[in-house]
Design a protein around this motif. Structure first.
Motif, mmCIF file in Angstrom:
data_model
loop_
_atom_site.group_PDB
_atom_site.id
_atom_site.type_symbol
_atom_site.label_atom_id
_atom_site.label_comp_id
_atom_site.label_asym_id
_atom_site.label_seq_id
_atom_site.Cartn_x
_atom_site.Cartn_y
_atom_site.Cartn_z
ATOM 1 N N MET A 93 -2.464 -1.844 8.821
ATOM 2 C CA MET A 93 -1.666 -1.882 7.594
ATOM 3 C C MET A 93 -0.666 -0.748 7.677
ATOM 4 S SD MET A 93 -1.330 -3.461 4.718
ATOM 5 C CE MET A 93 -0.052 -3.196 3.511
ATOM 6 N N GLY A 94 0.602 -1.111 7.719
ATOM 7 C CA GLY A 94 1.669 -0.111 7.851
ATOM 8 C C GLY A 94 2.019 0.545 6.532
ATOM 9 N N HIS A 95 2.284 1.819 6.601
ATOM 10 C CA HIS A 95 2.789 2.668 5.504
ATOM 11 C C HIS A 95 2.466 2.136 4.103
ATOM 12 C CE1 HIS A 95 6.120 -0.201 5.548
ATOM 13 N NE2 HIS A 95 6.575 0.273 6.695
ATOM 14 N N LEU A 96 1.187 2.184 3.757
ATOM 15 C CA LEU A 96 0.663 1.561 2.533
ATOM 16 C C LEU A 96 1.459 1.880 1.267
ATOM 17 C CD1 LEU A 96 -1.549 -0.115 1.137
ATOM 18 C CD2 LEU A 96 -2.861 1.980 0.938
ATOM 19 N N ASP A 97 1.785 3.124 1.013
ATOM 20 C CA ASP A 97 2.524 3.463 -0.214
ATOM 21 C C ASP A 97 3.990 3.802 0.077
ATOM 22 O OD1 ASP A 97 2.125 5.977 0.922
ATOM 23 O OD2 ASP A 97 0.750 6.654 -0.640
ATOM 24 N N TYR A 98 4.557 3.058 0.986
ATOM 25 C CA TYR A 98 5.950 3.199 1.428
ATOM 26 C C TYR A 98 6.945 3.229 0.266
ATOM 27 C CZ TYR A 98 10.035 0.308 3.121
ATOM 28 O OH TYR A 98 11.252 -0.259 3.375
ATOM 29 N N VAL A 99 6.661 2.507 -0.781
ATOM 30 C CA VAL A 99 7.560 2.416 -1.927
ATOM 31 C C VAL A 99 7.848 3.785 -2.546
ATOM 32 C CG1 VAL A 99 5.753 1.984 -3.649
ATOM 33 C CG2 VAL A 99 8.050 1.086 -4.021
ATOM 34 N N VAL A 100 6.925 4.723 -2.399
ATOM 35 C CA VAL A 100 7.096 6.057 -2.983
ATOM 36 C C VAL A 100 8.340 6.750 -2.406
ATOM 37 C CG1 VAL A 100 6.002 8.322 -3.307
ATOM 38 C CG2 VAL A 100 4.622 6.249 -3.419
ATOM 39 N N ARG A 101 8.695 6.422 -1.192
ATOM 40 C CA ARG A 101 9.883 7.027 -0.560
ATOM 41 C C ARG A 101 11.168 6.745 -1.346
ATOM 42 N NH1 ARG A 101 9.293 4.974 5.660
ATOM 43 N NH2 ARG A 101 7.095 5.521 5.913
ATOM 44 N N TYR A 102 11.176 5.641 -2.069
ATOM 45 C CA TYR A 102 12.417 5.175 -2.684
ATOM 46 C C TYR A 102 12.461 5.328 -4.196
ATOM 47 C CZ TYR A 102 12.747 3.429 1.973
ATOM 48 O OH TYR A 102 12.783 3.363 3.347
ATOM 49 N N CYS A 103 11.428 5.849 -4.778
ATOM 50 C CA CYS A 103 11.403 5.982 -6.237
ATOM 51 C C CYS A 103 12.393 7.053 -6.697
ATOM 52 C CB CYS A 103 9.991 6.301 -6.707
ATOM 53 S SG CYS A 103 9.424 7.916 -6.189
ATOM 54 N N ARG A 104 12.682 7.040 -7.959
ATOM 55 C CA ARG A 104 13.657 7.985 -8.526
ATOM 56 C C ARG A 104 13.197 9.435 -8.424
ATOM 57 N NH1 ARG A 104 13.144 4.103 -12.557
ATOM 58 N NH2 ARG A 104 14.785 2.552 -12.487
#
Length: 177
Positions: free
Chosen positions: A72-83
Motif C-alpha cells: 500500500m503506497g503512501h497511505l496518507d498521501y493526501v496530507v501533503r496537499y492540504c491547506r
C-alpha cells in the motif's frame, strides 16, 4: 508497477496484474471522488479533516474491491496537499478509519510503504506518519517497505535513514522488497 486504485478498475487490474512478471505491485490512492488530491479542487468547500476522512473512506473501498497488490503506497498521501500542511492531521483524529484500513492490509498480507515524499512536501514526516506505522505494527502488520516518490534523481532514497529509524522504533526488524 504502481496502480492507482479505483473501484471501477478492479476488474481490469485483476486481468492486468497476472499478465506480467512484476517484481512488486504498489496500490496507491491518487484520486478521491475522481479528483487528484494535488488539485485544489478536492479541498474546495471542505475542511482538511473532511478531505482526510473522504480519502480514507475511498482507500478502504478501493482495497475491498481490489487487493491483489503487494504494497500500500503512501497511505496518507493526501496530507501533503492540504491547506494546513497536516496541522490538524493525526492518527488519533482518524483512528477508526485508519485502523480499518490497516486491518484490511494485514488480512490480505499487504505491506505498508513508508514513503519519504512527506519530507519533500515539508511535512517533516513520511507518509504514513510514524504513529500510523507504529499502529500497523501493533495490529500485527509485519511487512514494511520504503519509497520516496523520487521524481528527480536527487530524491532517490531521500530520507531513507529517517524512515529506517522510524520502522525500527515501531518494532520492525526487516523490510520487504
Amino acid at each position: 508497477v504502481e496502480l492507482g486504485l479505483r473501484p471501477h478498475l478492479a476488474e481490469y487490474y485483476s486481468r492486468f496484474v497476472p499478465k506480467y512478471p512484476f517484481d512488486m505491485v504498489i496500490g496507491s490512492v491518487h484520486s478521491v471522488h475522481g479528483v487528484d488530491p494535488a488539485s485544489e479542487k478536492l479541498f474546495e468547500g471542505k475542511t482538511d479533516a473532511q478531505v482526510y476522512r473522504m480519502t480514507f473512506e475511498e482507500s478502504l473501498e478501493d482495497i475491498r474491491h481490489f487487493h491483489d497488490f503487494d504494497v500500500m503506497g503512501h497511505l496518507d498521501y493526501v496530507v501533503r496537499y492540504c491547506r494546513e500542511k497536516g496541522k490538524d492531521y493525526s492518527y488519533r483524529a482518524f483512528a477508526d478509519e485508519i485502523d480499518t484500513i490497516l486491518k484490511e492490509l494485514i488480512q490480505y498480507d499487504i505491506a505498508l510503504e513508508i514513503n519519504t515524499g512527506g519530507y519533500k512536501a515539508g511535512l517533516g514526516v513520511p507518509n504514513p506518519t510514524p504513529d500510523v506505522i507504529r499502529r500497523y505494527r501493533e495490529l500485527g502488520g509485519e511487512k514494511i517497505t520504503f519509497g520516496a516518490d523520487a521524481h528527480k534523481p536527487e530524491h532517490i532514497a531521500f530520507h531513507f535513514a529517517d524512515a529506517a529509524a522510524i520502522a525500527q522504533e515501531a518494532g520492525f526488524r526487516y523490510y520487504v522488497r
